[in-house]
Design an enzyme around this catalytic site. Structure first.
Site, PDB file in Angstrom:
ATOM      1  N   ALA A  60      -3.681  18.307  -5.004  1.00 10.22           N
ATOM      2  CA  ALA A  60      -3.015  19.290  -3.779  1.00 10.22           C
ATOM      3  C   ALA A  60      -4.200  19.658  -2.921  1.00 10.22           C
ATOM      4  O   ALA A  60      -5.222  19.784  -3.532  1.00 10.22           O
ATOM      5  CB  ALA A  60      -2.314  20.209  -4.354  1.00 10.22           C
ATOM      6  N   TYR A 125       0.331  27.096   3.137  1.00 11.26           N
ATOM      7  CA  TYR A 125       0.306  26.196   1.729  1.00 11.26           C
ATOM      8  C   TYR A 125       1.617  26.229   0.973  1.00 11.26           C
ATOM      9  O   TYR A 125       2.191  25.318   0.214  1.00 11.26           O
ATOM     10  CB  TYR A 125      -0.609  27.152   0.870  1.00 11.26           C
ATOM     11  CG  TYR A 125      -0.610  26.689  -0.440  1.00 11.26           C
ATOM     12  CD1 TYR A 125      -1.389  25.380  -0.983  1.00 11.26           C
ATOM     13  CD2 TYR A 125      -0.113  27.619  -1.528  1.00 11.26           C
ATOM     14  CE1 TYR A 125      -1.090  25.213  -2.283  1.00 11.26           C
ATOM     15  CE2 TYR A 125      -0.335  27.326  -2.819  1.00 11.26           C
ATOM     16  CZ  TYR A 125      -0.743  26.085  -3.291  1.00 11.26           C
ATOM     17  OH  TYR A 125      -0.698  25.783  -4.614  1.00 11.26           O
ATOM     18  N   TRP A 150      -1.470  31.702 -10.453  1.00 13.02           N
ATOM     19  CA  TRP A 150      -2.898  32.622 -10.612  1.00 13.02           C
ATOM     20  C   TRP A 150      -3.705  31.694 -11.715  1.00 13.02           C
ATOM     21  O   TRP A 150      -4.036  32.331 -12.526  1.00 13.02           O
ATOM     22  CB  TRP A 150      -2.393  33.838 -10.995  1.00 13.02           C
ATOM     23  CG  TRP A 150      -1.868  34.908 -10.078  1.00 13.02           C
ATOM     24  CD1 TRP A 150      -1.147  34.543  -9.009  1.00 13.02           C
ATOM     25  CD2 TRP A 150      -1.925  36.314 -10.225  1.00 13.02           C
ATOM     26  NE1 TRP A 150      -0.761  35.857  -8.331  1.00 13.02           N
ATOM     27  CE2 TRP A 150      -1.130  36.889  -8.861  1.00 13.02           C
ATOM     28  CE3 TRP A 150      -2.357  37.381 -11.084  1.00 13.02           C
ATOM     29  CZ2 TRP A 150      -0.830  38.389  -8.776  1.00 13.02           C
ATOM     30  CZ3 TRP A 150      -2.015  38.416 -10.640  1.00 13.02           C
ATOM     31  CH2 TRP A 150      -1.274  38.949  -9.738  1.00 13.02           C
TER      32      TRP A 150
END
Length: 281
Positions: A60, A125, A150
């Site tokens: 990604a 994003y 996270w």
């Protein structure tokens, strides 16, 4: 079973490949050098040569702030690349696991987001990762969408490594205290994902380490576990402007995991303790 993993140069892909190899599951690790996911023909040729039963798509564009200035590139990778892989999975009858993010939600309120709650990304994003989810759902029936948050792992840069470096250099650091979420250790997440793809329990899941904290709480726990005297100054997001907006609420409900009979991950504090110990060996 043969599993193709994209993005093995990243934190999660690196751990997934190691686990599959340790379990003696036939796997193919791929990065940019093997094929360009934004090029359908390259993707199709490579995947049809390998003929995997499953694809775990970790690759990604993840530079959240840079994405605001590189919209087309981010879209090409996160939406176009994901669509290309899903198309070929459909052609060869392969399962697909797509790694998504808490950034698909608007980040408002204080309740944990359920998998089907309304989306509303507030960054480029986030919107492209949601676009990737949509492509997977449109093209496939045999899919897993995993939203996490996270992330930190051994292979690559992350918040803990940054804090450990700053902790050696400074007596005090400023960290935002009004963004709440769950730190997630790839060494904990990867085994769950490898277990999941061996099943047919398709659908969308949230998977993070247990418990919630702010980034400032996260930093304080890192310093505590590392034995650093560094103080954390808790500051609001308004005092730490970034190019891309961050969600204030990144809490993700694990109800989907529970309902499917998957085990939840250990607490984030446990994950930090193990990671810091390994980093300081």
């Amino acid at each position: 079973m043969k599993i193709l993993v994209t993005g093995v140069g990243g934190q999660l892909g690196y751990d997934i490949i190691n686990i599959l190899q340790n379990r003696n599951i036939k796997c193919v690790s791929t990065g940019r050098q093997e094929f360009d996911i934004t090029d359908f023909e390259q993707t199709q040729v490579f995947m049809k040569k390998e003929m995997p039963d499953t694809v775990i798509h970790c690759s990604a564009y993840t530079s959240v702030d840079k994405a605001e200035d590189n919209v087309e590139l981010c879209k090409a990778v996160n939406v176009g690349g994901t669509r290309n892989i899903a198309k070929v999975c459909n052609e060869i009858g392969a399962k697909m696991m797509y790694i998504s993010t808490d950034y698909v939600f608007p980040g408002t309120g204080e309740e944990a987001y359920e998998v089907d709650d309304p989306k509303g990304p507030i960054s480029v994003y986030g919107s492209t990762k949601l676009g990737g989810e949509t492509a997977v759902k449109e093209l496939l029936k045999k899919y897993f969408i995993i939203r996490t948050s996270w992330v930190f792992g051994k292979n690559g840069n992350n918040f803990i490594k940054t804090m450990l470096r700053l902790g050696k250099e400074r007596s005090e650091v400023n960290v935002v205290c009004d963004q709440i979420g769950s730190p997630t250790y790839t060494a904990d997440l990867a085994p769950l994902l490898c277990d999941m793809v061996m099943t047919e329990k398709y659908g969308t899941y949230h998977a993070t380490n247990e418990g919630y904290c702010s980034w400032a709480d996260f930093a304080a726990e890192i310093f505590r576990q590392a034995g650093y005297p560094t103080r954390v100054q808790f500051i609001p997001t308004s005092e730490y402007p970034t190019k891309a907006k961050r969600p204030l609420n990144s809490r993700l409900s694990k109800k989907s995991l529970d309902q499917a009979g998957f085990q939840r991950l250990p607490t984030w504090q446990s994950a930090v303790k193990r990671f810091v110990k390994e980093e300081n060996l």
